[in-house]
Design a protein around this motif. Structure first.
Motif, PDB file in Angstrom:
ATOM      1  N   ALA A 258       0.848  -1.291   0.016  1.00 19.73           N
ATOM      2  CA  ALA A 258       0.058  -0.023  -0.098  1.00 19.73           C
ATOM      3  C   ALA A 258       0.907   1.327   0.012  1.00 19.73           C
ATOM      4  O   ALA A 258       2.075   1.141   0.251  1.00 19.73           O
ATOM      5  CB  ALA A 258      -0.894  -0.014   1.267  1.00 19.73           C
ATOM      6  N   PRO A 259       0.486   2.360  -0.286  1.00 23.00           N
ATOM      7  CA  PRO A 259       1.036   3.581  -0.453  1.00 23.00           C
ATOM      8  C   PRO A 259       1.519   4.162   0.947  1.00 23.00           C
ATOM      9  O   PRO A 259       1.020   3.698   2.176  1.00 23.00           O
ATOM     10  CB  PRO A 259       0.056   4.597  -1.028  1.00 23.00           C
ATOM     11  N   MET A 260       2.216   4.839   1.078  1.00 22.41           N
ATOM     12  CA  MET A 260       2.535   5.570   2.537  1.00 22.41           C
ATOM     13  C   MET A 260       1.352   6.224   2.840  1.00 22.41           C
ATOM     14  O   MET A 260       0.437   6.730   2.214  1.00 22.41           O
ATOM     15  CB  MET A 260       3.732   6.670   2.255  1.00 22.41           C
ATOM     16  N   ALA A 261       1.192   6.459   4.303  1.00 21.37           N
ATOM     17  CA  ALA A 261       0.353   7.116   4.986  1.00 21.37           C
ATOM     18  C   ALA A 261       0.281   8.690   4.474  1.00 21.37           C
ATOM     19  O   ALA A 261       1.260   9.197   4.421  1.00 21.37           O
ATOM     20  CB  ALA A 261       0.218   6.815   6.307  1.00 21.37           C
ATOM     21  N   ALA A 262      -0.884   9.316   4.094  1.00 18.49           N
ATOM     22  CA  ALA A 262      -0.853  10.824   3.994  1.00 18.49           C
ATOM     23  C   ALA A 262      -0.553  11.494   4.950  1.00 18.49           C
ATOM     24  O   ALA A 262       0.248  12.477   4.930  1.00 18.49           O
ATOM     25  CB  ALA A 262      -2.342  11.118   3.199  1.00 18.49           C
ATOM     26  N   MET A 263      -0.664  10.961   6.130  1.00 17.75           N
ATOM     27  CA  MET A 263      -0.340  11.835   7.430  1.00 17.75           C
ATOM     28  C   MET A 263       1.271  11.951   7.774  1.00 17.75           C
ATOM     29  O   MET A 263       1.663  12.872   8.049  1.00 17.75           O
ATOM     30  CB  MET A 263      -0.670  11.199   8.599  1.00 17.75           C
ATOM     31  N   SER A 264       1.925  11.147   6.842  1.00 20.14           N
ATOM     32  CA  SER A 264       3.435  11.201   6.744  1.00 20.14           C
ATOM     33  C   SER A 264       3.965  12.344   6.462  1.00 20.14           C
ATOM     34  O   SER A 264       4.959  12.903   7.096  1.00 20.14           O
ATOM     35  CB  SER A 264       3.968  10.013   6.007  1.00 20.14           C
ATOM     36  N   SER A 265       3.308  12.944   5.415  1.00 21.11           N
ATOM     37  CA  SER A 265       3.778  14.186   4.795  1.00 21.11           C
ATOM     38  C   SER A 265       3.602  15.443   5.775  1.00 21.11           C
ATOM     39  O   SER A 265       4.422  16.436   6.048  1.00 21.11           O
ATOM     40  CB  SER A 265       3.150  14.590   3.425  1.00 21.11           C
TER      41      SER A 265
END
Length: 301
Positions: A258-265
């Motif tokens: 799965a993609p990186m979590a959006a909250m990481s940015s």
């Protein structure tokens, strides 16, 4: 076709954010405002609604533990790999290398391919994923970025000030005790939380820089190589060492790409690190997942 359209919608929202920035309607600096809204308002509200509909099954908490160990192991590996580049590089790795976007991306795929059982498995994985990424990784990464000396008290203080972590923790406890929030609270949360998908993807587009300098591409490639090495090791351990059912192994293997979590940015912006590299990595992992996830599900049956 529905799966392709849902994935394409996420990519289109990222592209829209990038276009808005290129037109000058918003600036890269506005990323911080959007990330604050997402991390402190819309995401917690979306979680409240999601957890109310999702029944936590104590017998499946082993899936949450697997996710927690996987994400923390990725954080530790990144911390070790990045030691030669300094504390801020380590902080970036801890915040970005090891997290998974389950709610926005994985659930639509699994629901269509494998049905409700797969959604439950992925949701239990997401509990451990969120507690480790928004908890351990958040507190550790911000401490490293600030150059603070290791301290249990400072770590716990940062942890307790993470809105996402505290929301997950409270909702987890409520779920285990089968306690539901009042209707008006859920109604308010549903209205606010409905904006989360758009804001989370839109802010990535605002922070995205497609054309980076050569050094940034090299840095992004280094972190992505670490991420996918961790994913490969976790997948091997899952099939060789972990006594889960075949269905659970199939679902978790798909979840791992799965993609990186959006909250990481958002966490990256909060730590005052390189948002452009983080959003580039997030977009790259979205494109990889669009191809890899359905391919793995079909290959594994």
């Amino acid at each position: 076709m529905d799966l392709v359209l849902k994935a394409a919608t996420l990519v289109a929202i990222i592209a829209l954010g990038y276009l808005v920035k290129r037109l000058g309607w918003l600036q890269g600096a506005d990323f911080r405002v959007l990330s604050t809204i997402a991390l402190r308002i819309t995401l917690p509200c979306a979680l409240i609604v999601g957890f109310d509909k999702f029944e936590i099954q104590p017998s499946l908490l082993w899936l949450s533990l697997f996710a927690f160990v996987t994400v923390v192991a990725g954080q530790v590996i990144s911390w070790v790999v990045e030691r030669r580049w300094g504390l801020r590089a380590q902080a970036f790795g801890v915040l970005n290398v090891s997290s998974f976007n389950i709610g926005l991306f994985v659930i639509p795929y699994l629901g269509a391919f494998l049905g409700p059982e797969a959604i439950v498995i992925a949701s239990m994985f997401d509990v451990g994923n969120a507690l480790s990424a928004a908890g351990v990784g958040y507190a550790w990464g911000l401490g490293l970025a600030a150059g603070r000396k290791p301290s249990i008290l400072k770590f716990l203080n940062t942890l307790l000030h993470s809105p996402v972590f505290m929301t997950y923790l409270v909702l987890l406890l409520l779920g285990l005790f089968r306690i539901h929030l009042p209707g008006p609270v859920l109604g308010f949360a549903a209205t606010v939380g409905a904006a989360n998908t758009f804001i989370a993807m839109f802010m990535i587009g605002i922070g995205l820089e497609i054309v980076l300098d050569r050094r940034s591409y090299v840095v992004a490639a280094r972190y992505l190589a670490t991420r996918y090495a961790v994913v490969a090791l976790a997948a091997i351990a899952l099939w060789v060492l972990v006594p889960f059912s075949h269905m659970e192994k199939v679902v978790l293997t798909a979840v791992l790409v799965a993609p990186m979590a959006a909250m990481s940015s958002g966490f990256t912006a909060e730590a005052d690190l390189d948002v452009s590299v983080s959003t580039f990595m997030t977009t790259f992992t979205v494109l990889v997942a669009i191809v890899a996830m359905p391919a793995l599900l079909l290959a594994l049956g």
